[in-house]
Design an enzyme around this catalytic site. Structure first.
Site: not given
Ligand code: HAS
Length: 563
Positions: A222, A226, A376-378, A439-440
């Site tokens: 995990h 980051y 999600h991860f894409h 998946r997979r």
């Molecule tokens: Fe995840 C599974 C939970 C973030 C990558 N994640 C994965 C896997 C990958 C991955 C690769 O709790 C699969 C692993 C595998 O092979 O099995 N993930 C989270 C949570 C977050 C999160 C809570 N993941 C990421 C990030 C990744 C990533 C970042 C890659 C870089 N994830 C999980 C969980 C699993 C999981 C479980 C396991 C699932 C399972 O059952 O297998 C948090 O960090 C996300 C927080 C993000 C936000 C979004 C904030 C929004 C922003 C954009 C603002 C936009 C603006 C634009 C300002 C709250 C910052 C405005 C402009 C305009 C023009 C409109």
């Protein structure tokens, strides 16, 4: 005139190769992504265009795109940030050693992957067993990245001694946070690889404790996400406001974000193991809780970066509630980095939302091991992470080679095409996942096979939408590769230098001591690791699943019997 930094010949060459090698490999990684989507949709009957089978292609896709490309990029970017922001060049000998180890490790791991002896996917979960060269190669890649980090630490300390009253440049704080997380996280996977997987693959031991190895993997797995994300957050905070024509809304909030990531990135790994035996529900609950904390710095980022973009647009005459979204340099070829970053942010709104769904224990039970997770991860790795890295790699390559990209229009259009492709791909994957699409999965063996009585026709629409996304993404990638490799062979237009657009803070905020020190945050991290991982490790050592034999996926695997 903006400040540019001239590079020594040696460092220039190292940076060039650190960006070039992973981009060449990415061609193979992206190609295998396309094959996966076509195969899942039943459009092609096998993924063996290059003589590779399903799990082999999927391993190459994951390892190259998510591990090799990102690690080389993070090291190159870190080297460049130290040179530009501290005006201190990392020691050439160590820099060369780091590059040599990473390259050797990549070659060593590539050989068994290409020969079909390491089809274990990027997670290399036992009982899937790879050739020892795969694990040794992965270990060397990681050690090479550690050497780069150890090369920066003296520069960081020296700068502090020379500038006791100044705030450490934000980009340097960000990259130090990135590599602290990386160092702590990779220590666990090093234990797994050195003491479990290598002896097991060499035949020195016959069986393996699967829950223990998976728990060690996710201790690393995990925070790995980051390690991918934070270099891009550096771009969002340090460079994007400037590209938008504005200033960074809050420098102190940005610092807090990087420091919070140090604390919360690691004690959350069990959220990947909610459905696994061997870990108690209390441990799972604790990691679920910490996972919500790790979303907080990203939520702060959403507001801080949006406010910075708003300031940029207002400085250029935007008024009203929403016009800041439209008055941005979306189509400015000279600021082509802008769309890479801003489209990454837009995609991350969905990537973050789906992450929070995954983190919720009860909803995780619905989506775990379905193609929702791939969706999600894409939306995270293939969204903000890869877009930011690809944009910055091209941008840095232009500067360090002194050559101008010959196809800036293509470079600028790529992120929009990529976003459209990703929208199709992830929608198909996620809705398919909600309908139970796994998946997979090798179609030849399961209920995705139209010949099987278990076949589920309602997945067809979603696998087709995914395949449309795959084709668009592949076309987009070709556009990028033409722009990137075209730059390398184009005629020289200037000196080989480094230059990063750098935002000023909107308010002159005073230096807050605890936002400019790493040590206290590392102490809190250690405390949280002890709290979160002591029960997890005790439980997986006590359980009864310790002695699994190895398994190597064969293709084609036997058909499942009809019920
Ligand atoms: Fe995840 C599974 C939970 C973030 C990558 N994640 C994965 C896997 C990958 C991955 C690769 O709790 C699969 C692993 C595998 O092979 O099995 N993930 C989270 C949570 C977050 C999160 C809570 N993941 C990421 C990030 C990744 C990533 C970042 C890659 C870089 N994830 C999980 C969980 C699993 C999981 C479980 C396991 C699932 C399972 O059952 O297998 C948090 O960090 C996300 C927080 C993000 C936000 C979004 C904030 C929004 C922003 C954009 C603002 C936009 C603006 C634009 C300002 C709250 C910052 C405005 C402009 C305009 C023009 C409109």
């Amino acid at each position: 005139m903006e400040r540019v930094v001239k590079l020594s010949r040696f460092t220039q060459r190292i940076l060039w190769w650190e960006l070039f090698i992973p981009t060449v490999l990415l061609v193979l990684g992206v190609y295998h992504g396309l094959l996966q989507t076509l195969y899942r949709a039943g459009i092609i009957q096998s993924t063996s265009f290059l003589g590779l089978e399903y799990y082999q292609g999927l391993t190459l896709h994951g390892v190259i795109n998510a591990v090799v490309y990102t690690t080389f990029f993070a090291v190159a970017f870190g080297n460049a940030l130290f040179i530009y922001y501290l005006e201190k060049e990392p020691k050439p000998l160590w820099n060369g050693l780091s590059f040599g180890l990473m390259t050797l490790g990549t070659i060593l791991a590539a050989i068994p992957m290409l020969s079909g002896d390491a089809s274990v996917l990027y997670t290399f979960y036992p009982p899937l067993k790879a050739h020892p060269a795969f694990y040794i190669g992965a270990a060397l890649l990681i050690v090479g990245s550690w050497v780069a980090f150890f090369n920066w630490i003296p520069l960081y300390l020296e700068w502090h001694r020379e500038n006791p009253d100044k705030k450490i440049p934000l980009a340097i704080l960000g990259i130090m946070a990135t590599f602290i997380i990386w160092l702590v996280a990779t220590a666990a996977v090093a234990v797994e690889v050195l003491f479990m997987l290598i002896p097991w693959s060499l035949g020195w031991i016959n069986t393996i404790n699967i829950p223990l190895s998976r728990t060690l993997f996710w201790f690393f797995g995990h925070p790995l996400v980051y390690f991918w994300l934070l270099p891009v957050y550096i771009m969002y905070y340090v460079m994007l406001p400037k590209l938008s024509g504005g200033k960074l809304f809050s420098d102190n909030a940005a610092r807090l974000v990087f420091l919070l990531f140090i604390v919360f990135s690691i004690p959350v790994g069990v959220h990947h193991q909610f459905t696994e035996p061997g870990l108690s529900k209390d441990t799972k609950l604790l990691h679920s809780l910490f996972t919500f904390f790790v979303a907080v710095p990203s939520l702060i980022t959403a507001f801080t970066v949006a406010a910075s973009l708003e300031h940029g647009a207002w400085s250029r005459g935007a008024r009203g509630l929403f016009s800041w979204m439209f008055k941005q340099p979306y189509w400015d070829k000279d600021k082509y980095l802008f769309p890479y970053l801003v489209m990454g942010l837009v995609i991350f709104i969905f990537g973050g939302f789906t992450g929070i769904v995954n983190a919720s224990y009860n909803m995780n039970l619905v989506v775990h091991n379905t193609s929702w997770i791939s969706g999600h991860f894409h939306l995270t790795v293939a969204g903000p992470v890869i877009l930011g890295m690809l944009g910055m790699a091209l941008y840095m390559m232009e500067h360090i080679s002194g050559r101008r990209c010959p196809w800036r229009w293509g470079a600028m259009v790529f992120p929009y095409l990529w976003t459209i492709g990703l929208a199709f791909l992830s929608t198909g994957l996620m809705i398919g996942g909600l309908h139970g699409e796994p998946r997979r999965t090798n179609l030849g063996i399961t209920y995705l096979n139209p010949q099987s009585d278990l076949y589920r026709p309602d997945w067809e629409t979603w696998t087709t939408i995914t395949a449309i996304g795959g084709v668009i993404l592949f076309i987009a990638a070709l556009v990028y590769f033409i722009a990137f490799f075209g730059t390398l062979i184009w005629t020289k237009a200037g000196d080989e230098v480094l230059y990063f657009p750098t935002s000023e803070p909107l308010h002159e905020e005073r230096k807050v001591a605890w936002l400019n020190q790493l040590a206290p945050w590392i102490m809190v991290l250690i405390f949280l690791i002890v709290v979160a991982y002591t029960p997890a490790i005790v439980e997986v050592l006590e359980n009864t699943y310790a002695n699994a034999p190895g398994y190597t996926p064969a293709n084609p695997l036997p058909q499942l019997p009809n019920p």
